[in-house]
Scaffold this active site. Structure first.
Site, PDB file in Angstrom:
ATOM      1  N   GLU A 119      18.760   2.135  34.677  1.00 50.26           N
ATOM      2  CA  GLU A 119      18.636   2.372  35.943  1.00 50.26           C
ATOM      3  C   GLU A 119      17.256   3.133  35.570  1.00 50.26           C
ATOM      4  O   GLU A 119      18.107   4.292  36.357  1.00 50.26           O
ATOM      5  CB  GLU A 119      19.453   2.480  36.837  1.00 50.26           C
ATOM      6  N   GLU A 126      24.918  -5.072  35.694  1.00 52.58           N
ATOM      7  CA  GLU A 126      25.885  -4.162  35.980  1.00 52.58           C
ATOM      8  C   GLU A 126      26.153  -5.526  37.424  1.00 52.58           C
ATOM      9  O   GLU A 126      25.037  -5.640  37.877  1.00 52.58           O
ATOM     10  CB  GLU A 126      25.475  -3.136  36.422  1.00 52.58           C
TER      11      GLU A 126
HETATM   12  C1  BG6 Z   1      25.574   2.582  38.932  1.00 50.75           C
HETATM   13  C2  BG6 Z   1      25.641   2.420  38.036  1.00 50.75           C
HETATM   14  O1  BG6 Z   1      23.863   2.634  40.257  1.00 50.75           O
HETATM   15  O2  BG6 Z   1      26.185   2.160  39.918  1.00 50.75           O
HETATM   16  C3  BG6 Z   1      26.656   3.259  37.419  1.00 50.75           C
HETATM   17  O3  BG6 Z   1      24.870   2.428  36.349  1.00 50.75           O
HETATM   18  C4  BG6 Z   1      27.841   2.572  38.862  1.00 50.75           C
HETATM   19  O4  BG6 Z   1      27.674   3.750  36.555  1.00 50.75           O
HETATM   20  C5  BG6 Z   1      27.458   1.743  39.824  1.00 50.75           C
HETATM   21  O5  BG6 Z   1      28.815   2.802  38.197  1.00 50.75           O
HETATM   22  C6  BG6 Z   1      28.706   1.972  40.814  1.00 50.75           C
HETATM   23  O6  BG6 Z   1      28.842   3.062  41.918  1.00 50.75           O
HETATM   24  P1  BG6 Z   1      30.148   3.477  42.138  1.00 50.75           P
HETATM   25  O7  BG6 Z   1      29.402   4.361  42.906  1.00 50.75           O
HETATM   26  O8  BG6 Z   1      30.483   2.564  42.997  1.00 50.75           O
HETATM   27  O9  BG6 Z   1      30.023   3.459  41.190  1.00 50.75           O
END
Ligand code: BG6
Length: 489
Positions: A194, A387
Site C-alpha cells: 500500500e 487483501e
Molecule cells: C491494510 C494493511 O491496510 O489493512 C494491513 O495492509 C491491515 O496491514 C489491513 O491489517 C486491515 O486493517 P486493520 O487495521 O483492520 O488491521
C-alpha cells in the site's frame, strides 16, 4: 478471445504481514523495527483505542519511550501470534485449507538488523528460506512483500528514514540479497505494501511522526518519491538477478462514487480518485508523475525534488502487475456536513445504500468488481487482490466452535463479484484473503478485530494459549477452493 469467460482461473490464497504475525522480535538476530514501537494499553476500551489510534497511531513521546523499553507488554507487534516459532503448524493448517498462494512480508530488520549493516544476518535469511520452502512443500506459491510498513528503526534514528535519499542505497542492498538468496522460492515480488499509506497513515507508510514535521505534506511526498525510486530499482534489480519473476505495485484502494449525479459531486469523485488512488498507480505502472498532480501539489505547497536520472528511472522501472487491498467504498461530495464513517486508513463519507462492519467500514462487494474493471481498463496489467476480508469480533462456543456466518457471507459475495469481473475480461491472477489466520490488527493494534478463517486464542494483551481453531469460514473457504470459487453456497 477464444477462452470461455467461465473457464478462467485465479489462485486462492491468504495473506499476513511479518510485523502483525511473527513475534520473536529479538530472536534470530533481528533488529528493532519501526512497527515494534507501536503502543497499546490492553486495558483501553474500544472507544479509547479508536480515539488514540484512528487518525494517526503514533506520537513523538510514544516513539521515545518505546525505543528504551525492551519488554513486549505494551507492544502487540513484538508478540504477534508467534508465527515465527509456529509457522510449520500454521502452514500445515493452511495446506489443509487448500491454499494455493501465501502472501507474507519479509522483515528488513531480520535480514539487515540495522538497515546499514555491512553484511546480512544469515539467521534471518535462513528463516525465510525455511519458511518459503515449507510453503513450496505444501504446493503453495509465494507472494512476498519486501516492505509491509516496517523498516529497521536505526534507519529512522540515524538517517531520518525515507526523507533521506540514502535510503535508496540501503534498499538496493536489501533487495539484492532478497533476489539472490530467496528468488528461487518466490513467485511474485511486491516492493511496498500500500504505497499510498504514506499520505493516509504517515508512520506506517513513511515513518514520519505527525506533529513532528514543519511541512508534513512536503516531507510525505518527498519520502514517497524515494519509495517510488526504490520500487523502480527493485524492478530493475529483479530483472537482472531473478529474471522473469513479476515485480508488482500495490495501493490501498479507496473506491469512491459520486454521492449524487450533481456535476460538482462527480468532479469531486474524479479528483478524490486521482489524488488517493491513480497518482500512486500511475507513477508505478506508467512511470511518470501525471499532469493532474501539479494542481494538487500547488494547492498544498509541495515541491517534490527530482534529481537527474529520476525521471528515466521511473520510466525504466514500471511494474509487471498491480495489486491492491480492498475493504470498503465511500462517496465523494463537497456538501458540508455529509455523514462520515471509518474506512481502512481513512475516515470516508457514508453511502446510505451500504451496510458496514462493526468498525464502520462499508461493505461493498460490487465495488470490488467495479475496482477490478477500473484498474484493469486503465493499465491492462495482471491484477492481484492482495487483501480483502472482514474484521469482526468472534465468539468461541463452549465446544470450541466459531460460527462466523457473517464472514462467510462477506467472502461469498466478494468472490462472486470477482468471478463477475473475470467474466468481464479482467486478468485476475490471485486473491489473497486478509488475514487468513487471526493476527494483530494494524489500525487498533488489537487481537479482537479478527479477520482469520483460523482462530488464534490470544487477547489484546497477548494472554491466552495461542491455540489455533478452525472457524466455520475455514470449512467454507476450503470448499470454495476445491470448487475453484464456483458454486458458492
Ligand atoms: C491494510 C494493511 O491496510 O489493512 C494491513 O495492509 C491491515 O496491514 C489491513 O491489517 C486491515 O486493517 P486493520 O487495521 O483492520 O488491521
Amino acid at each position: 478471445m477464444n477462452e470461455n469467460a467461465n473457464d478462467r482461473k485465479y489462485l486462492f490464497g491468504g495473506a499476513i504481514s511479518c510485523s502483525q504475525a511473527d513475534g520473536g522480535f529479538r530472536d534470530g538476530g533481528k533488529g528493532i523495527s519501526t512497527q515494534d514501537l507501536r503502543f497499546l494499553d490492553s486495558s483501553w476500551t474500544p472507544e479509547e483505542i479508536e480515539e488514540k489510534h484512528q487518525n494517526d497511531p503514533f506520537s513523538l513521546s510514544e516513539f521515545q519511550t518505546a525505543l528504551k523499553d525492551p519488554s513486549t507488554d505494551y507492544y502487540p507487534f513484538r508478540r504477534g501470534i508467534d508465527f515465527y516459532h509456529n509457522y510449520k503448524e500454521d502452514l500445515t493448517l493452511m495446506a489443509e485449507l487448500g491454499l494455493e498462494i501465501f502472501r507474507t512480508s519479509i522483515c528488513w530488520s531480520r535480514i539487515f538488523p540495522n538497515g546499514d549493516d555491512l553484511y546480512p544476518n544469515e539467521e534471518g535469511i535462513q528463516y525465510y528460506v525455511d519458511l518459503f520452502t515449507e510453503c513450496k512443500n505444501h504446493g503453495m506459491k509465494v507472494f512476498a512483500t519486501m516492505i509491509h510498513y516496517d523498516i529497521p528503526v536505526n534507519l529512522v534514528t540515524k538517517y531520518g528514514g525515507w526523507k533521506n535519499r540514502k535510503m535508496i542505497k540501503f534498499f538496493e542492498k536489501y533487495v539484492t540479497v532478497l533476489f539472490e538468496r530467496l528468488g528461487h522460492l518466490v513467485d511474485y515480488w511486491l516492493p511496498f505494501n500500500e504505497i499510498n499509506a504514506a499520505k493516509f497513515s504517515p508512520w506506517d507508510g513513511v515513518c514520519l511522526i505527525p506533529g513532528n514535521e514543519e511541512n508534513m505534506d512536503q516531507e510525505i511526498f518527498q519520502c514517497l518519491h524515494h519509495q517510488f525510486l526504490c520500487s523502480a530499482r527493485a524492478v530493475q534489480i529483479g530483472r537482472a538477478l531473478d529474471p522473469g519473476k513479476p515485480v508488482g505495485g500495490m495501493i490501498a484502494r479507496f473506491t469512491t462514487y459520486a454521492a449524487t449525479c450533481k456535476p460538482e459531486d462527480n468532479i469531486q469523485a474524479i479528483q478524490d480518485d486521482q489524488y488517493s488512488n491513480w497518482f500512486y498507480l500511475d507513477v508505478l505502472a506508467k512511470g511518470y508523475y501525471p499532469e493532474y498532480m501539479q494542481r494538487y501539489f500547488d494547492s498544498i505547497n509541495v515541491k517534490v525534488k527530482f534529481e537527474e536520472g529520476d525521471e528515466q528511472l521511473l520510466l525504466d522501472g514500471t511494474v509487471d502487475f498491480i495489486s491492491f487491498s480492498y475493504y470498503f467504498s465511500q462517496v465523494s461530495t463537497n456538501v458540508e456536513g455529509w455523514e462520515k464513517t471509518a474506512g481502512n486508513l481513512i475516515i470516508g463519507k457514508k453511502n446510505p445504500h451500504l451496510k458496514a462492519s462493526e468498525w464502520g467500514w462499508q461493505i461493498d462487494p460490487i465495488g470490488l468488481r467495479i475496482t477490478l474493471n477500473q484498474v484493469y481498463d486503465r493499465y491492462h496489467l495482471p491484477l492481484i487482490v492482495a487483501e480483502n476480508g472482514l474484521g469482526a469480533y468472534d465468539k468461541v462456543t463452549e465446544d470450541q466452535k466459531i460460527h462466523d456466518d457473517y464472514r462467510i457471507a462477506y467472502l461469498r459475495e466478494h468472490i462472486n463479484q470477482m468471478n463477475e469481473a473475470v467474466k468481464d475480461g479482467v486478468n485476475l491472477i490471485a486473491y489473497t484473503m486478509w488475514g487468513i489466520i487471526d493476527i494483530v490488527s494494524c489500525g487498533p493494534l488489537t487481537m479482537d478485530k479478527r479477520y482469520g478463517v483460523i482462530y488464534v486464542d490470544l487477547d489484546n494483551g497477548g494472554k491466552g494459549t495461542g491455540t489455533r481453531l478452525r472457524k466455520d469460514s475455514f470449512y467454507w473457504y476450503q470448499k470454495c477452493i476445491q470448487n475453484n470459487g464456483k458454486k458458492l453456497d
